[in-house]
Enzyme design. Structure first.
Site, short mmCIF file in Angstrom:
data_model
loop_
_atom_site.label_atom_id
_atom_site.label_comp_id
_atom_site.label_asym_id
_atom_site.label_seq_id
_atom_site.Cartn_x
_atom_site.Cartn_y
_atom_site.Cartn_z
CG HIS A 1 66.78 11.38 79.77
ND1 HIS A 1 66.04 11.46 78.87
CD2 HIS A 1 67.10 12.76 79.86
CE1 HIS A 1 65.60 12.53 78.28
NE2 HIS A 1 66.33 13.35 78.98
CG ASN B 1 61.90 13.69 79.66
OD1 ASN B 1 61.65 13.05 80.54
ND2 ASN B 1 61.77 13.39 78.30
CB SER C 1 64.19 23.63 72.20
OG SER C 1 63.96 22.99 71.31
NE ARG D 1 56.52 13.83 72.68
CZ ARG D 1 55.16 13.78 72.89
NH1 ARG D 1 54.42 13.83 71.88
NH2 ARG D 1 54.85 13.81 74.09
CB SER E 1 69.86 19.78 77.99
OG SER E 1 70.36 19.83 79.47
CB CYS E 2 65.01 18.43 79.46
SG CYS E 2 65.97 16.95 78.99
CB THR E 3 69.57 16.70 82.09
OG1 THR E 3 68.89 15.61 81.31
CG2 THR E 3 70.40 16.59 83.21
CB THR F 1 64.95 11.06 73.50
OG1 THR F 1 66.17 10.44 72.77
CG2 THR F 1 65.20 11.51 74.85
CB THR G 1 74.45 13.61 79.95
OG1 THR G 1 73.84 14.59 80.39
CG2 THR G 1 75.31 13.41 81.40
N GLY G 2 75.73 16.03 78.08
CA GLY G 2 76.52 17.15 78.36
C GLY G 2 76.04 18.20 79.24
#
Length: 753
Positions: free
Chosen positions: A182, A317, A123, A12, A154-156, A185, A213-214
């Protein structure tokens, strides 16, 4: 010139960055893609059709298959690799400079190095966050200093980070809690499966799934000031793309409101690129294929009370995160080009790198035998942590010889370096502590060299009163301490110990030496910068019925050098600078005797170096070119070869800097002693400052900075991977005694096994 890029993994994120780069051919040039399951004839359809995103399909309209390992898209040739082992990927051979690591399989610096390429951008958050640096565009991208392997987080975190920076900079942050709602995924399952450790083993189709979540930990990596202030969790929902971040913020500024945030955001220089504001009644699908990672939903957000509010942030995201990865790459590229231009400066095309390397072994044709270094072992029974100091009268020698200009302390590093030992002593609840130090090189008592100016500095750092003993080692001081009858850890500072001639002309039988011992029943030394001196307060520690030992700083210094000497086959680089080659010749000869060691010689040392070349089997790299002039009043000019120039070379030239950077890249252990230029003059500080920034950007290397002016270059820039020594001459003397097998320096001999 477009940035030459390779993509490892066309999932993705790999697909999203590919599409966005194809749409910007003037900025990016995709040279290669590694996708193990994608055939050349499938790439056109794979890029053209997508279940989530709306984008210009014309960017991949003209796809020409040259062969199974090469395609042309809009005339741009792209090599196709099919190998899961990064070591087999020939990125550099096809012109790739940056690799976007989108497989999730190479998320440490060690693994990233498997890619044969200059730069790798992960990424995803790194799995070795203490080693691999993280950069987020709009948060800390300006802190990039040339690191080779980085993470784009990350995206977040790319959504939350810019908003937290905006709020923190303006209002201060007291506490944050968040939930990221979220989208699904690719790691989740369509139907329920077994053998999973968390709730994502349940079907994505008809479940909202609490998940971890990290992002909270990741935000600390780019905004360490938020450490301990942010907590968060996650819920996975059955949406194919686009997520929503629900953040509750309590500010230090209790007047802050949601309207203030909106106003700041809409006026920010990155508005429209990183930030956006939505005031319409939109839903997640409306934010599909947006490039801004932090979209504040003004209608869904709300004030709680002054200084506290809820922020609802939309982010794609996939697409916006991919855009952030590209922004980081572009920012890195621009930084590196700027540095390269700065280093090149006005370099002469006649200079060849080969001209700057001198093989010293060829001078005599005889190579001296290399002997392993003698590693000093300190007696652990004499370590500060082993001493029992409760109810003791402690005398502790430190090195507080700080640089002072017009009455102002320019760098308090040596004082700060002593604090762990002082605080540990005080935690043991002694009766009193007498701090001993020197300042300058006085001849007798001289008010200009009094250490009384240190009293308020020490008092502030220790957060307690520090009393001054103006009479130094004297009967008056002995009597004053006897009358005080301290029992609660009183801290004293003794007047400059070098006011006494007996300090530097040490005689253990002298009256002053005996009186010094009478000041306490536990004598400790933690003055590494003085251990090469046979001075009274440094060496006269043992006494009948008295404890003696060494502090944490001496232990750290000895351990740091032991790590360099015990390099176990690692490549060692010594960077030697300064003004006089005669002062550094013994150290250069010493380093030449260490296996797998190269030495870069710069600064004023290069002038007249030929007279001091030792007979050695190793190579020395000389900074032959420089910037300088006949004197400091004249304009700076470029000197291609200072050996042939009448004027002085006052800063390392561009060719020398290029040679040094190449040596740094190739080294595992780096030792630097002596500046590369006359750093007091801003014109000639540039070369040293560039190397400081380059060393700060390194990962996976052991770096030791050898005290004095060299350490001052790092003032305010301390980093975990760089050890700043408090000793200049002491450090060199200790290394020389270890490598050459000569007697241990005087100040360490009392503690050695």
């Amino acid at each position: 010139m477009p940035i030459p890029v390779g993509i490892n993994g066309l999932g993705r994120i790999g697909k999203m960055v590919c599409l966005q780069m194809l749409a910007q051919p003037d900025v990016y040039s995709i040279k290669a893609i590694n996708a193990t399951s994608l055939q050349a004839e499938e790439i056109a359809d794979y890029l053209t059709y997508d279940s989530s995103h709306r984008y210009d399909r014309s960017v991949c309209k003209n796809v020409e298959i040259v062969n199974e390992s090469l395609v042309r898209i809009n005339g741009n040739e792209i090599h196709l690799f099919k190998d899961r082992d990064a070591r087999n990927l020939k990125w550099r051979a096809v012109g790739v400079q940056f690799v976007l690591e989108c497989t999730g399989a190479y998320l440490t610096t060690e693994k990233g190095k498997m890619h044969d390429v200059d730069y790798v951008i992960m990424s995803a958050p790194p799995k070795d966050p203490d080693v691999t640096p993280t950069f987020i565009y709009g948060v800390n991208h300006e802190e990039y200093k040339g690191q080779k392997i980085v993470s784009a987080s990350s995206c977040t975190t790319n959504c939350m980070g810019p908003m937290m920076k905006l709020v923190s900079d303006a209002f201060g942050v007291e506490a944050v809690n968040f939930t990221t709602i979220h989208a699904t995924t690719g790691s989740q399952s369509v139907v329920d499966v077994i053998n999973k450790k968390n709730r994502t083993h349940r079907s994505i189709i008809n479940n909202m799934i609490p998940h971890s979540t990290g992002a909270a930990k990741s935000i600390f990596r780019v905004m360490p000031e938020l450490s301990g202030k942010v907590w968060g969790t996650s819920v996975r929902v059955p949406c194919i793309n686009c997520s929503l971040l629900d953040i509750n913020v309590t500010c230090e500024d209790k007047t802050a409101t949601l309207d203030d945030v909106k106003d700041l955001l809409s006026k920010h220089e990155l508005f429209g690129e990183v930030y956006h504001l939505n005031e319409k009644m939109l839903t997640s699908v409306d934010f599909m294929t947006t490039t801004t990672p932090t979209i504040l939903d003004g209608k869904a957000s709300m004030d709680f009370k002054p200084g506290s509010f809820k922020l609802m942030l939309w982010y794609d995201n996939e697409w916006s995160y991919s855009a952030q990865c590209l922004r980081i790459m572009k920012s890195m590229h621009q930084h590196n080009k700027h540095v390269e231009r700065s280093i090149r400066g006005r370099v002469s095309p006649k200079i060849s790198p080969n001209n700057s390397v001198v093989n010293l072994a060829s001078l005599n044709g005889v190579a001296k035998e290399l002997n392993p270094a003698k590693i000093l072992n300190l007696d652990s029974k004499l370590a500060l942590k082993s001493l029992k100091l409760k109810a003791k009268n402690v005398v502790a020698r430190f090195d507080f010889n700080v640089p002072v200009d017009n009455g102002k302390v320019m760098d308090d590093f040596r004082v700060r370096a002593s604090l762990p030992s002082i605080n540990h002593i005080l935690e043991q609840k002694p009766n009193r502590v007498v701090l001993v130090c020197h300042f300058g090189r006085p001849k007798g008592k001289d008010k200009k060299n009094s250490v009384e100016f240190l009293v308020p500095i020490l008092s502030g750092m220790l957060n307690r009163e520090v009393k001054f003993l103006p009479d130094g080692v004297s009967q008056k001081t002995v009597d004053a301490l006897a009358v005080a009858k301290d029992t609660n850890g009183t801290v004293y500072l003794l007047e400059n110990i070098r006011f006494h001639a007996e300090e530097t002309k040490f005689d253990p039988s002298s009256d002053v030496s005996k009186m010094y011992q009478s000041l306490g029943d536990a004598l400790i030394a933690d003055c590494f910068g003085c251990v090469h001196r046979n001075h009274m307060s440094v060496c006269h520690l043992k006494g009948e019925g008295k404890q003696h030992g060494f502090g944490f700083l001496i232990q750290q210094e000895v351990d740091a050098i032991a790590g360099m000497l015990r390099s176990d086959g690692k490549k060692v680089l010594g960077i030697m600078g300064g003004a006089k080659i005669a002062d550094k010749q013994p150290m250069i000869e010493c380093l030449c005797k260490m296996p797998s060691t190269r030495i870069f010689v710069g600064g004023g040392l290069t002038r007249g170096f030929d007279k001091f070349m030792p007979s050695t089997p190793h190579s020395v790299i000389l900074a032959r070119d420089a910037y300088g002039a006949a004197d400091f009043e004249s304009p700076a000019t470029y000197m291609p070869d200072i050996a042939k120039t009448g004027g002085g070379g006052f800063d390392c030239g561009p060719q020398g800097l290029r040679d040094l950077i190449a040596e740094i890249d190739n080294a595992d252990v780096i030792f630097w002693n002596g500046c590369l230029g006359v750093i007091e003059d801003p014109r000639y500080r540039v070369g040293s400052a560039m190397i400081v920034d380059y060393l700060l950007a390194q990962t996976g290397k052991q770096i030791i900075i050898g005290g004095g002016e060299t350490a001052s270059l790092f003032a305010g820039k301390e980093a975990e991977h760089i050890y700043l020594s408090t000793g200049g001459g002491a450090l060199l003397a200790h290394i020389q005694s270890s490598v050459l097998g000569t007697p241990t320096v005087p100040g360490l001999a009392p503690f050695s096994l």
